[in-house]
Write a protein that holds these residues in place. Sequence first.
Motif, PDB file in Angstrom:
ATOM      1  N   GLN A 186      -4.550  21.473  -5.298  1.00  0.00           N
ATOM      2  CA  GLN A 186      -4.896  22.031  -3.991  1.00  0.00           C
ATOM      3  C   GLN A 186      -6.394  21.937  -3.727  1.00  0.00           C
ATOM      4  OE1 GLN A 186      -2.632  22.825  -1.683  1.00  0.00           O
ATOM      5  NE2 GLN A 186      -1.359  21.939  -3.268  1.00  0.00           N
ATOM      6  N   GLU A 187      -7.196  22.202  -4.753  1.00  0.00           N
ATOM      7  CA  GLU A 187      -8.646  22.119  -4.611  1.00  0.00           C
ATOM      8  C   GLU A 187      -9.276  22.164  -5.981  1.00  0.00           C
ATOM      9  OE1 GLU A 187     -10.628  25.653  -2.891  1.00  0.00           O
ATOM     10  OE2 GLU A 187      -8.655  26.588  -2.939  1.00  0.00           O
ATOM     11  N   ILE A 188     -10.567  21.875  -6.011  1.00  0.00           N
ATOM     12  CA  ILE A 188     -11.347  21.939  -7.237  1.00  0.00           C
ATOM     13  C   ILE A 188     -12.548  22.828  -6.937  1.00  0.00           C
ATOM     14  CG2 ILE A 188     -12.714  20.629  -8.896  1.00  0.00           C
ATOM     15  CD1 ILE A 188     -10.846  18.229  -8.244  1.00  0.00           C
ATOM     16  N   VAL A 189     -12.746  23.844  -7.789  1.00  0.00           N
ATOM     17  CA  VAL A 189     -13.819  24.812  -7.554  1.00  0.00           C
ATOM     18  C   VAL A 189     -14.653  24.962  -8.816  1.00  0.00           C
ATOM     19  CG1 VAL A 189     -12.520  26.067  -5.770  1.00  0.00           C
ATOM     20  CG2 VAL A 189     -12.348  26.787  -8.155  1.00  0.00           C
ATOM     21  N   LYS A 214     -20.874  21.520 -15.601  1.00  0.00           N
ATOM     22  CA  LYS A 214     -19.963  20.509 -15.058  1.00  0.00           C
ATOM     23  C   LYS A 214     -18.505  20.955 -15.073  1.00  0.00           C
ATOM     24  CE  LYS A 214     -22.690  16.419 -16.158  1.00  0.00           C
ATOM     25  NZ  LYS A 214     -22.703  15.141 -16.881  1.00  0.00           N
ATOM     26  N   SER A 215     -18.186  22.025 -15.808  1.00  0.00           N
ATOM     27  CA  SER A 215     -16.803  22.509 -15.888  1.00  0.00           C
ATOM     28  C   SER A 215     -16.295  22.862 -14.499  1.00  0.00           C
ATOM     29  CB  SER A 215     -16.715  23.745 -16.789  1.00  0.00           C
ATOM     30  OG  SER A 215     -17.073  23.426 -18.109  1.00  0.00           O
ATOM     31  N   ARG A 216     -15.029  22.579 -14.264  1.00  0.00           N
ATOM     32  CA  ARG A 216     -14.418  22.861 -12.965  1.00  0.00           C
ATOM     33  C   ARG A 216     -13.040  23.468 -13.164  1.00  0.00           C
ATOM     34  NH1 ARG A 216     -18.854  22.405 -11.783  1.00  0.00           N
ATOM     35  NH2 ARG A 216     -19.862  21.007 -10.327  1.00  0.00           N
ATOM     36  N   ILE A 217     -12.611  24.183 -12.128  1.00  0.00           N
ATOM     37  CA  ILE A 217     -11.258  24.720 -12.098  1.00  0.00           C
ATOM     38  C   ILE A 217     -10.471  23.902 -11.089  1.00  0.00           C
ATOM     39  CG2 ILE A 217      -9.811  26.703 -11.523  1.00  0.00           C
ATOM     40  CD1 ILE A 217     -12.259  28.470 -12.255  1.00  0.00           C
ATOM     41  N   MET A 218      -9.386  23.303 -11.558  1.00  0.00           N
ATOM     42  CA  MET A 218      -8.485  22.611 -10.653  1.00  0.00           C
ATOM     43  C   MET A 218      -7.389  23.602 -10.286  1.00  0.00           C
ATOM     44  SD  MET A 218      -8.383  18.655 -12.025  1.00  0.00           S
ATOM     45  CE  MET A 218      -6.850  18.870 -12.828  1.00  0.00           C
ATOM     46  N   VAL A 219      -7.246  23.890  -9.000  1.00  0.00           N
ATOM     47  CA  VAL A 219      -6.195  24.793  -8.538  1.00  0.00           C
ATOM     48  C   VAL A 219      -4.952  23.939  -8.339  1.00  0.00           C
ATOM     49  CG1 VAL A 219      -5.492  26.420  -6.760  1.00  0.00           C
ATOM     50  CG2 VAL A 219      -7.902  26.311  -7.471  1.00  0.00           C
ATOM     51  N   ILE A 220      -3.928  24.238  -9.148  1.00  0.00           N
ATOM     52  CA  ILE A 220      -2.752  23.374  -9.247  1.00  0.00           C
ATOM     53  C   ILE A 220      -1.488  24.145  -8.865  1.00  0.00           C
ATOM     54  CG2 ILE A 220      -1.336  22.040 -10.876  1.00  0.00           C
ATOM     55  CD1 ILE A 220      -3.857  21.608 -12.520  1.00  0.00           C
ATOM     56  N   ASP A 221      -0.592  23.453  -8.163  1.00  0.00           N
ATOM     57  CA  ASP A 221       0.735  23.996  -7.851  1.00  0.00           C
ATOM     58  C   ASP A 221       1.700  23.568  -8.951  1.00  0.00           C
ATOM     59  OD1 ASP A 221      -0.040  25.162  -5.470  1.00  0.00           O
ATOM     60  OD2 ASP A 221       0.596  23.471  -4.237  1.00  0.00           O
ATOM     61  N   GLU A 260       0.806  -1.210   0.000  1.00  0.00           N
ATOM     62  CA  GLU A 260       0.000   0.000   0.000  1.00  0.00           C
ATOM     63  C   GLU A 260       0.840   1.262   0.000  1.00  0.00           C
ATOM     64  OE1 GLU A 260      -3.291   0.204   2.645  1.00  0.00           O
ATOM     65  OE2 GLU A 260      -3.883  -1.855   2.237  1.00  0.00           O
ATOM     66  N   SER A 261       2.089   1.179   0.457  1.00  0.00           N
ATOM     67  CA  SER A 261       2.939   2.366   0.457  1.00  0.00           C
ATOM     68  C   SER A 261       3.291   2.785  -0.966  1.00  0.00           C
ATOM     69  CB  SER A 261       4.203   2.119   1.273  1.00  0.00           C
ATOM     70  OG  SER A 261       5.002   1.145   0.640  1.00  0.00           O
ATOM     71  N   GLN A 262       3.135   1.866  -1.941  1.00  0.00           N
ATOM     72  CA  GLN A 262       3.405   2.209  -3.334  1.00  0.00           C
ATOM     73  C   GLN A 262       2.204   2.859  -4.000  1.00  0.00           C
ATOM     74  OE1 GLN A 262       4.625  -1.562  -5.016  1.00  0.00           O
ATOM     75  NE2 GLN A 262       6.756  -0.893  -4.977  1.00  0.00           N
ATOM     76  N   LEU A 263       1.038   2.796  -3.385  1.00  0.00           N
ATOM     77  CA  LEU A 263      -0.148   3.388  -3.986  1.00  0.00           C
ATOM     78  C   LEU A 263      -0.025   4.903  -4.003  1.00  0.00           C
ATOM     79  CD1 LEU A 263      -3.073   1.284  -2.458  1.00  0.00           C
ATOM     80  CD2 LEU A 263      -2.137   1.158  -4.762  1.00  0.00           C
ATOM     81  N   LYS A 264      -0.473   5.489  -5.098  1.00  0.00           N
ATOM     82  CA  LYS A 264      -0.457   6.944  -5.242  1.00  0.00           C
ATOM     83  C   LYS A 264      -1.847   7.382  -5.677  1.00  0.00           C
ATOM     84  CE  LYS A 264       2.303  10.608  -7.274  1.00  0.00           C
ATOM     85  NZ  LYS A 264       3.477  10.956  -8.068  1.00  0.00           N
ATOM     86  N   SER A 265      -2.294   8.516  -5.145  1.00  0.00           N
ATOM     87  CA  SER A 265      -3.625   9.025  -5.467  1.00  0.00           C
ATOM     88  C   SER A 265      -3.579   9.943  -6.684  1.00  0.00           C
ATOM     89  CB  SER A 265      -4.196   9.807  -4.279  1.00  0.00           C
ATOM     90  OG  SER A 265      -4.361   8.957  -3.173  1.00  0.00           O
ATOM     91  N   TYR A 266      -4.575   9.782  -7.549  1.00  0.00           N
ATOM     92  CA  TYR A 266      -4.726  10.607  -8.744  1.00  0.00           C
ATOM     93  C   TYR A 266      -6.160  11.107  -8.813  1.00  0.00           C
ATOM     94  CZ  TYR A 266      -0.358   8.534 -10.378  1.00  0.00           C
ATOM     95  OH  TYR A 266       0.945   8.131 -10.484  1.00  0.00           O
ATOM     96  N   ILE A 267      -6.319  12.352  -9.269  1.00  0.00           N
ATOM     97  CA  ILE A 267      -7.657  12.878  -9.525  1.00  0.00           C
ATOM     98  C   ILE A 267      -7.921  12.691 -11.018  1.00  0.00           C
ATOM     99  CG2 ILE A 267      -6.798  15.266  -9.792  1.00  0.00           C
ATOM    100  CD1 ILE A 267     -10.190  14.561  -8.341  1.00  0.00           C
ATOM    101  N   THR A 268      -9.046  12.119 -11.353  1.00  0.00           N
ATOM    102  CA  THR A 268      -9.380  11.924 -12.761  1.00  0.00           C
ATOM    103  C   THR A 268     -10.303  13.054 -13.212  1.00  0.00           C
ATOM    104  OG1 THR A 268     -11.259  10.471 -12.292  1.00  0.00           O
ATOM    105  CG2 THR A 268      -9.108   9.418 -12.630  1.00  0.00           C
ATOM    106  N   PHE A 269     -10.153  13.410 -14.478  1.00  0.00           N
ATOM    107  CA  PHE A 269     -10.987  14.463 -15.044  1.00  0.00           C
ATOM    108  C   PHE A 269     -11.167  14.214 -16.530  1.00  0.00           C
ATOM    109  CE2 PHE A 269      -6.621  15.904 -15.190  1.00  0.00           C
ATOM    110  CZ  PHE A 269      -6.474  16.480 -16.442  1.00  0.00           C
ATOM    111  N   GLY A 270     -12.199  14.832 -17.076  1.00  0.00           N
ATOM    112  CA  GLY A 270     -12.508  14.649 -18.482  1.00  0.00           C
ATOM    113  C   GLY A 270     -12.279  15.903 -19.282  1.00  0.00           C
ATOM    114  N   LEU A 271     -11.788  15.702 -20.502  1.00  0.00           N
ATOM    115  CA  LEU A 271     -11.686  16.756 -21.514  1.00  0.00           C
ATOM    116  C   LEU A 271     -12.300  16.153 -22.766  1.00  0.00           C
ATOM    117  CD1 LEU A 271      -7.992  17.946 -20.955  1.00  0.00           C
ATOM    118  CD2 LEU A 271     -10.077  19.116 -20.218  1.00  0.00           C
ATOM    119  N   GLY A 272     -13.512  16.561 -23.088  1.00  0.00           N
ATOM    120  CA  GLY A 272     -14.229  15.934 -24.198  1.00  0.00           C
ATOM    121  C   GLY A 272     -14.499  14.480 -23.850  1.00  0.00           C
ATOM    122  N   ASP A 273     -14.177  13.592 -24.780  1.00  0.00           N
ATOM    123  CA  ASP A 273     -14.396  12.160 -24.547  1.00  0.00           C
ATOM    124  C   ASP A 273     -13.210  11.488 -23.873  1.00  0.00           C
ATOM    125  OD1 ASP A 273     -16.876  12.318 -25.783  1.00  0.00           O
ATOM    126  OD2 ASP A 273     -16.047  11.857 -27.770  1.00  0.00           O
TER     127      ASP A 273
END
Length: 160
Positions: free
Chosen positions: A28-31, A76-83, A4-17
């Motif tokens: 940092q967040e999604i707004v 449904k569009s969202r802004i992902m606040v990214i570093d 489990e220490s090798q597991l990494k979290s990812y946020i999935t998102f869509g752009l078109g299909d």
Amino acid sequence: MQNESQLKSYITFGLGDEKFALAVDHVQEIVELDKVTKIPNAPHYMLGIINLRGKVLPLLDTRLKLGLSEALATKKSRIMVIDIMVTDEKVIQIGALVDVAKEVIELSPSDIQEAPEFENYNTKTPITGVVNNKGDITMIMDVNKVFSSADILQLNQIMN
């Protein structure tokens, strides 16, 4: 059993299909999409700036940065606040517009296949790997290749 220490979290998102994933530690967040103020002479992929609780951030169109066709924002569009790492010591926050934010998934390195190789493809692409989930392909994105430090420094100059 996977470590489990090798597991990494990812946020999935869509752009078109298409479905993409980005390491959660960059997000940092999604707004929700709110008022965007246009900036004169900005690069084509910069939609403008947004006010996020008193902090002004550049808003970039992720579709245009990836060479995809432009699309109108929806409910449904969202802004992902990214570093974004500009230098070893400097991080700049941006807003990245996506069509839809989906879910957080946990992946181990063995779940991720290398991105396909084509001539000059691997050096230029922001896609570092793919996940095949029962025929549903999700592309793993390197945020620092999509939004390069040169792009961010250019945006920083426009905003200051």
